[in-house]
Design a protein around this motif. Sequence first.
Motif, PDB file in Angstrom:
ATOM      1  N   CYS A 200     -33.869 -41.833  76.529  1.00 53.63           N
ATOM      2  CA  CYS A 200     -33.748 -40.703  77.464  1.00 53.63           C
ATOM      3  C   CYS A 200     -32.341 -40.149  77.396  1.00 53.63           C
ATOM      4  O   CYS A 200     -31.351 -40.911  77.465  1.00 53.63           O
ATOM      5  CB  CYS A 200     -34.067 -41.184  78.886  1.00 53.63           C
TER       6      CYS A 200
ATOM      7  N   ILE B 182     -37.263 -44.931  75.126  1.00 49.72           N
ATOM      8  CA  ILE B 182     -38.579 -44.304  75.313  1.00 49.72           C
ATOM      9  C   ILE B 182     -39.513 -44.863  74.232  1.00 49.72           C
ATOM     10  O   ILE B 182     -39.230 -44.733  73.034  1.00 49.72           O
ATOM     11  CB  ILE B 182     -38.508 -42.768  75.177  1.00 49.72           C
TER      12      ILE B 182
ATOM     13  N   CYS C 291     -39.075 -39.248  82.671  1.00 50.51           N
ATOM     14  CA  CYS C 291     -38.575 -40.593  82.363  1.00 50.51           C
ATOM     15  C   CYS C 291     -38.960 -41.527  83.506  1.00 50.51           C
ATOM     16  O   CYS C 291     -38.711 -41.229  84.675  1.00 50.51           O
ATOM     17  CB  CYS C 291     -37.059 -40.560  82.185  1.00 50.51           C
TER      18      CYS C 291
ATOM     19  N   LEU D 211     -38.584 -34.838  80.360  1.00 48.94           N
ATOM     20  CA  LEU D 211     -38.248 -35.125  78.959  1.00 48.94           C
ATOM     21  C   LEU D 211     -38.817 -34.060  78.022  1.00 48.94           C
ATOM     22  O   LEU D 211     -39.946 -33.596  78.199  1.00 48.94           O
ATOM     23  CB  LEU D 211     -38.789 -36.498  78.555  1.00 48.94           C
TER      24      LEU D 211
END
Length: 252
Positions: free
Chosen positions: A208, A215, A232, A239
């Motif tokens: 992130c 991620i 996130c 995102l």
Amino acid sequence: MATVKDFSVEEKLTAVLTLQKIDSKIDEIKTLKGELPMEVKDLEDEIEGLQTRIQNIDAEINSINNFVEQKSNAKKEAQALIKKYEKQQDNVKNNREFEAINKEMELQELEVKLNDKHIKDAAIEQKEREVQRNRTQDKITDLEDALKAKKAELEKIIGETEKEEKALSAKSDEAKEKVDPRLLSAYERIRSSYRNGLAVVPILRDSCGGCFNVIPPQRQSEIRQHKKIIVCEHCGRILVDNDLNDAINVGK
């Protein structure tokens, strides 16, 4: 004509990401100014407070001067009475009268000494007030020099960025109109939660771009598909993939 509700997820993401990039540029300008606006205000307030202190000291000095004048006059009156009693002593008819006049003279001599003490103490107090005043005035002078420098620095930055900041603010207002209302509400809420003002961030090195937590690959794949808005799970920021992020350039 299409409405916000007709926009695809990709269009919604593009709109909110565009707004984020514009707002981030405005944030950069504010960062350039730093704490200068607050420092200027603090200096102005401090100078105003010190000027009030000087006014109070001046009032105290004036009061001391009036007090000294009163005691000086009282001393003169006592000295005049002493001279009067000295002349009366030359014409006394008996010891009883002499002693009465002598006692009055002693009282007036005590009055002279007492007034001298009051005048001396007041002179010491006045000197202390004058020292306080001079120190306060010196501090004001130093602060005024600092304020002048801070204002000049701030004015220079404002002069260099004011036009750009106004243009970006107008762009930001325009961009907000293109963002889905619910998404805009979420954007503003998230943005206000973080000092850096980042509510929409790209994936950087599989993490992130806001909190830098990893991620998962499957999640990254979903983000690239633009089929739904994904946040996130650690920081709650919206995102976007790098391709979409790189495709948007808001310029100045």
